[in-house]
Design an enzyme around this catalytic site. Structure first.
Site, PDB file in Angstrom:
ATOM      1  N   TYR A  53       0.825  -1.215   0.000  1.00 42.78           N
ATOM      2  CA  TYR A  53       0.000   0.000   0.000  1.00 42.78           C
ATOM      3  C   TYR A  53       0.860   1.265   0.000  1.00 42.78           C
ATOM      4  CZ  TYR A  53      -3.555  -3.284   1.816  1.00 42.78           C
ATOM      5  OH  TYR A  53      -4.406  -4.341   2.024  1.00 42.78           O
ATOM      6  N   HIS A 111       1.055 -11.630   2.742  1.00 41.07           N
ATOM      7  CA  HIS A 111      -0.021 -10.974   2.010  1.00 41.07           C
ATOM      8  C   HIS A 111      -0.763 -11.916   1.063  1.00 41.07           C
ATOM      9  CE1 HIS A 111      -1.219  -6.716   0.452  1.00 41.07           C
ATOM     10  NE2 HIS A 111      -2.233  -7.534   0.428  1.00 41.07           N
TER      11      HIS A 111
END
Length: 277
Positions: A53, A111
Site C-alpha cells: 500500500y 499478504h
C-alpha cells in the site's frame, strides 16, 4: 452477537494479544493520514496497512499525531510475495519497523500465497523468528486457502493466529472460514463493503428496514458473524459513518437473506488468490 457490541470490543488472539474487531483499511489511499486521524479520533483502535500500500510511514505518522499511546493502537502490515524468502523477510520486517517508526508491529501477515510452497514456508519461518525477537507480536496470513494453511501444519510450524480473506455476503468463503474456526484461526474480512456494489435489492431492503445505509448493514453483518471487518474509505466522514453500527442488530431472518446472496468465488470483488499453487 448481541447489540451490546461496542467499537472498542476486542478478541483475544492465540498469541495472547487482543485485536479490536473493527479496523480501518488503508488500501489505495495515497494520503491516509486524514482517514487514520478521523478513525482514531472517533474510537477506532485498529489500522490495516501493507507494504504494497506504500503508506506504512503515513500510518505511523497518524498514530503519533493522534496523541493516543502506541500500545493502544493495533497496527497490521503485510509482506507481498515478491519479497518472500527467509532472509528477505527479516529485512522487510526491519524496513517496516523503520517506516512506521515503531518498536514493534502488532500483526504481520503474509499478504498472499502466490510465491509457491517453498518460499511461503521460508517466509513463515522468518516471521516466527521475528516474533521471537520481539519485533512482531502476532503473525498471520492473508488470502490463504485450506491447503496453504495445511502445509504450515504439516511442516510442524506454529499455525497462523489470523487469516485475512475477502469475506462479504456475495463471497463468504465458507469452507475456509469453517477450517479457520475449527483450528482457532481468527478471520479478518477485507472488502466488507463489496467495493460499493450497493445496488443489490436485498441490501437496500435491509438498509431501509433498519434506517441505516448499505455500508453500515454490511459492517454489521460481518460483526454479527464474528469476523473482523476492515472497511476502507479515504473520506473522514465515511470512516466515521462506517463505525455507526452499534445501535442496531440484524435479525436472524434478515441475516439469512444476506447469507443467501453468497455466490462463492464468483462473488469476489478483489483478487482472492486462495487457490494459488
Amino acid at each position: 452477537m448481541p447489540v451490546a457490541l461496542k467499537l472498542d470490543t476486542t478478541v483475544k488472539l492465540p498469541s495472547g494479544y487482543t485485536v479490536p474487531l473493527l479496523g480501518l483499511g488503508v488500501y489505495q489511499n495515497d494520503d491516509c493520514v486524514p482517514a487514520c486521524l478521523a478513525a482514531l479520533k472517533h474510537g477506532y483502535r485498529h489500522i490495516d496497512s501493507a507494504r504494497m500500500y506504500r503508506n506504512e510511514d503515513q500510518v505511523g505518522q497518524a498514530v503519533r499525531e493522534s496523541g493516543i499511546p502506541r500500545e493502544k493502537v493495533f497496527v497490521t502490515t503485510k509482506i507481498y510475495d515478491p519479497d518472500h524468502g527467509y532472509e528477505s523477510t527479516l529485512k522487510v520486517v526491519d524496513e517496516s519497523l523503520q517506516r512506521f517508526g515503531f518498536d514493534y508491529i502488532d500483526l504481520y501477515l503474509i499478504h498472499s500465497p502466490l510465491s509457491g510452497k517453498k518460499r511461503r514456508l521460508e517466509t513463515w519461518r522468518a516471521l516466527l523468528d521475528a516474533q521471537k525477537a520481539g519485533k512482531i507480536r502476532t503473525v498471520g496470513v492473508s488470502n490463504y486457502g485450506i491447503k496453504h494453511l495445511e502445509e504450515i501444519r504439516e511442516a510442524g510450524l506454529a499455525q497462523p493466529a489470523v487469516n485475512q480473506i475477502e469475506v462479504q455476503p456475495f463471497c463468504q468463503q465458507r469452507p475456509i472460514v469453517e477450517y479457520c474456526r475449527e483450528h482457532g484461526i481468527f478471520v479478518q474480512a477485507y472488502c466488507p463493503l463489496v467495493r460499493g456494489r450497493f445496488d443489490e435489492p436485498v441490501l437496500q431492503e435491509v438498509a431501509r428496514k433498519y434506517k441505516k445505509d448499505v455500508a453500515q448493514v454490511l459492517v454489521r453483518w460481518s460483526l454479527q458473524h464474528g469476523f473482523s471487518p476492515l472497511p476502507k474509505s479515504a473520506r473522514p466522514e465515511r470512516v466515521v459513518s462506517n463505525a455507526d453500527v452499534y445501535d442496531f442488530q440484524i435479525s436472524e431472518e434478515d441475516m439469512a437473506k444476506l447469507d443467501a446472496l453468497d455466490k462463492g468465488a464468483a462473488g469476489a470483488t478483489s483478487w482472492n488468490p486462495v487457490d494459488a499453487e
